[in-house]
Design a protein around this motif. Sequence first.
Motif, mmCIF file in Angstrom:
data_model
loop_
_atom_site.group_PDB
_atom_site.id
_atom_site.type_symbol
_atom_site.label_atom_id
_atom_site.label_comp_id
_atom_site.label_asym_id
_atom_site.label_seq_id
_atom_site.Cartn_x
_atom_site.Cartn_y
_atom_site.Cartn_z
ATOM 1 N N SER A 302 -25.532 -58.332 19.805
ATOM 2 C CA SER A 302 -24.652 -58.462 20.970
ATOM 3 C C SER A 302 -24.490 -59.915 21.387
ATOM 4 N N ALA A 303 -23.634 -60.126 22.390
ATOM 5 C CA ALA A 303 -23.355 -61.475 22.868
ATOM 6 C C ALA A 303 -24.575 -62.117 23.515
ATOM 7 N N THR A 304 -25.551 -61.315 23.909
ATOM 8 C CA THR A 304 -26.757 -61.869 24.541
ATOM 9 C C THR A 304 -27.769 -62.372 23.515
ATOM 10 N N PHE A 305 -27.525 -62.138 22.247
ATOM 11 C CA PHE A 305 -28.400 -62.642 21.178
ATOM 12 C C PHE A 305 -28.266 -64.160 21.119
ATOM 13 N N THR A 306 -29.401 -64.853 21.178
ATOM 14 C CA THR A 306 -29.384 -66.311 21.202
ATOM 15 C C THR A 306 -30.136 -66.879 20.008
ATOM 16 N N GLU A 307 -30.109 -68.200 19.917
ATOM 17 C CA GLU A 307 -30.825 -68.879 18.842
ATOM 18 C C GLU A 307 -32.308 -68.535 18.856
ATOM 19 N N ALA A 308 -32.859 -68.329 20.055
ATOM 20 C CA ALA A 308 -34.274 -68.004 20.180
ATOM 21 C C ALA A 308 -34.615 -66.641 19.572
ATOM 22 N N ASP A 309 -33.603 -65.795 19.398
ATOM 23 C CA ASP A 309 -33.837 -64.461 18.830
ATOM 24 C C ASP A 309 -33.807 -64.446 17.303
ATOM 25 N N ILE A 310 -33.414 -65.556 16.678
ATOM 26 C CA ILE A 310 -33.276 -65.576 15.221
ATOM 27 C C ILE A 310 -34.603 -65.253 14.543
ATOM 28 N N SER A 311 -35.707 -65.788 15.082
ATOM 29 C CA SER A 311 -37.008 -65.543 14.455
ATOM 30 C C SER A 311 -37.352 -64.064 14.445
ATOM 31 N N ARG A 312 -36.972 -63.345 15.475
ATOM 32 C CA ARG A 312 -37.253 -61.903 15.530
ATOM 33 C C ARG A 312 -36.515 -61.178 14.416
ATOM 34 N N LEU A 313 -35.282 -61.619 14.147
ATOM 35 C CA LEU A 313 -34.489 -60.991 13.093
ATOM 36 C C LEU A 313 -35.056 -61.328 11.714
ATOM 37 N N VAL A 314 -35.445 -62.592 11.529
ATOM 38 C CA VAL A 314 -36.072 -63.003 10.261
ATOM 39 C C VAL A 314 -37.305 -62.149 9.977
ATOM 40 N N HIS A 315 -38.156 -61.982 10.985
ATOM 41 C CA HIS A 315 -39.408 -61.243 10.761
ATOM 42 C C HIS A 315 -39.206 -59.740 10.694
ATOM 43 N N SER A 338 -54.809 -58.676 -8.972
ATOM 44 C CA SER A 338 -54.526 -57.310 -8.546
ATOM 45 C C SER A 338 -53.637 -57.292 -7.315
ATOM 46 N N LEU A 339 -53.898 -58.193 -6.367
ATOM 47 C CA LEU A 339 -53.041 -58.272 -5.181
ATOM 48 C C LEU A 339 -51.622 -58.669 -5.565
ATOM 49 N N ARG A 340 -51.507 -59.566 -6.526
ATOM 50 C CA ARG A 340 -50.181 -60.004 -6.959
ATOM 51 C C ARG A 340 -49.447 -58.853 -7.670
ATOM 52 N N LYS A 341 -50.177 -58.146 -8.524
ATOM 53 C CA LYS A 341 -49.573 -57.033 -9.253
ATOM 54 C C LYS A 341 -49.109 -55.935 -8.306
ATOM 55 N N ASN A 342 -49.874 -55.685 -7.259
ATOM 56 C CA ASN A 342 -49.590 -54.583 -6.345
ATOM 57 C C ASN A 342 -48.917 -55.058 -5.051
ATOM 58 N N TYR A 343 -48.213 -56.159 -5.140
ATOM 59 C CA TYR A 343 -47.541 -56.723 -3.975
ATOM 60 C C TYR A 343 -46.559 -55.709 -3.388
ATOM 61 N N PRO A 344 -46.627 -55.478 -2.065
ATOM 62 C CA PRO A 344 -45.750 -54.462 -1.466
ATOM 63 C C PRO A 344 -44.281 -54.880 -1.466
ATOM 64 N N LEU A 345 -43.433 -53.907 -1.308
ATOM 65 C CA LEU A 345 -41.989 -54.110 -1.355
ATOM 66 C C LEU A 345 -41.545 -55.130 -0.313
ATOM 67 N N ARG A 346 -40.693 -56.022 -0.753
ATOM 68 C CA ARG A 346 -40.113 -57.019 0.151
ATOM 69 C C ARG A 346 -38.653 -57.209 -0.235
ATOM 70 N N ARG A 347 -37.784 -57.254 0.766
ATOM 71 C CA ARG A 347 -36.356 -57.415 0.514
ATOM 72 C C ARG A 347 -35.870 -58.764 1.054
ATOM 73 N N GLU A 348 -34.639 -59.122 0.716
ATOM 74 C CA GLU A 348 -34.061 -60.387 1.144
ATOM 75 C C GLU A 348 -33.200 -60.203 2.392
ATOM 76 N N PHE A 349 -32.949 -61.299 3.100
ATOM 77 C CA PHE A 349 -32.170 -61.234 4.333
ATOM 78 C C PHE A 349 -30.819 -60.560 4.112
ATOM 79 N N SER A 350 -30.238 -60.764 2.938
ATOM 80 C CA SER A 350 -28.884 -60.276 2.672
ATOM 81 C C SER A 350 -28.786 -58.760 2.691
#
Length: 373
Positions: A302-315, A338-350
């Motif tokens: 929404s229009a109330t979303f500001t630059e300060a909210d970007i980090s929340r969206l990134v995370h 083993s941790l590298r092999k079993n790395y949990p699912l992660r997606r990109e911003f896009s």
Amino acid sequence: MKILADQNMPLVEQYFADFGEVVRFDGRKLTPEQLIDADILLTRSVTQVNSELLAQANKLRFVGTATIGVEHIDTPLLTAKNIAFSSAPGCNAIAVAEYVISSLFALCQENATSLNGKTIGIVGVGNIGQCLAQKLAALDVTVLLCDPIKHQQGTLQQHVELDELLAQADIVTLHVPLITTGEHKTRHLINHSRLQALKPGTILINASRGDVIDNQALLAVMQHGAELDLVLDVWENEPDILTELLEHVRYASVHIAGHTLEGKARGTQMLYEKYCQLNGITATKTLDDFLPPPAISQLSVSATFTEADISRLVHLIYDIRRDDGILLANLASDGFDSLRKNYPLRREFSTLTLTGDSPQLTALKQLGFTVSH
């Protein structure tokens, strides 16, 4: 046809099974005997492809590494043996850039500071460094670029010498290949004297190769009170890392900065496309054929979303603190690989499509989110 593929490469069966039988292997334990009768070898950076490994490779005709770096591949040897080769430059550039951005926003949250007005030094301006610089253009920061090779080649006019960059930057992020000899050697590029030269409070990020920072020197300066915020994804002597360093690192991870689902799959696709090209085959398969839908795909801003909210969206898409927690909780019991092999699912911003009327949509698109008007 026999196709050997690293067990951590995604979608190999989907891309290559039409050409023959896909056999998986442990990248750190591949033996010369396993290459007998193998036609294709698809590997990652943990496997040293050298004369010893290829001693019994009687049918090998194509080697592909789903990585940007090729220091683990004896490319002159492959040429001498008439074995075609391909790497995957740029396959995980977006993922690594987003790893860095997630870490910066997390540190700002925890340190109660802002990125606004900060100077960020990018050391190494290849695919990843360029991608990161393009994303950072969305933010109110100053970006310094250091890449002497590109500068000498005339492709980087705004080059800043490394020691000057280290003196000026509030944040230093490393994205160089590992070069062990010569004028542009990067092994221990960040040594004891350069670590001491960093300003108190500097954020130092290494998502390139572990040997680029002298880990023993880093431990020494931290033990002597250096005020640095460290983000380390890569380490010397992986998988046997310097665990004493962990207590001095703000965010630590297991060489997974580039391990989004898209980034890893993009590497496999690039090798598939190269193999098809070399053999006169029409490449018909794409990532969209295989990737699952993201857990969150659309959001209204929404229009109330500001630059300060970007980090929340990134995370919302990726928070580096998850990976730091996984390492700290499980390294001793499970081990690095083993941790590298079993790395949990992660997606990109896009994978997140944004709609709405916020003036921040332009910046969010620059960061990599999909914007629909």
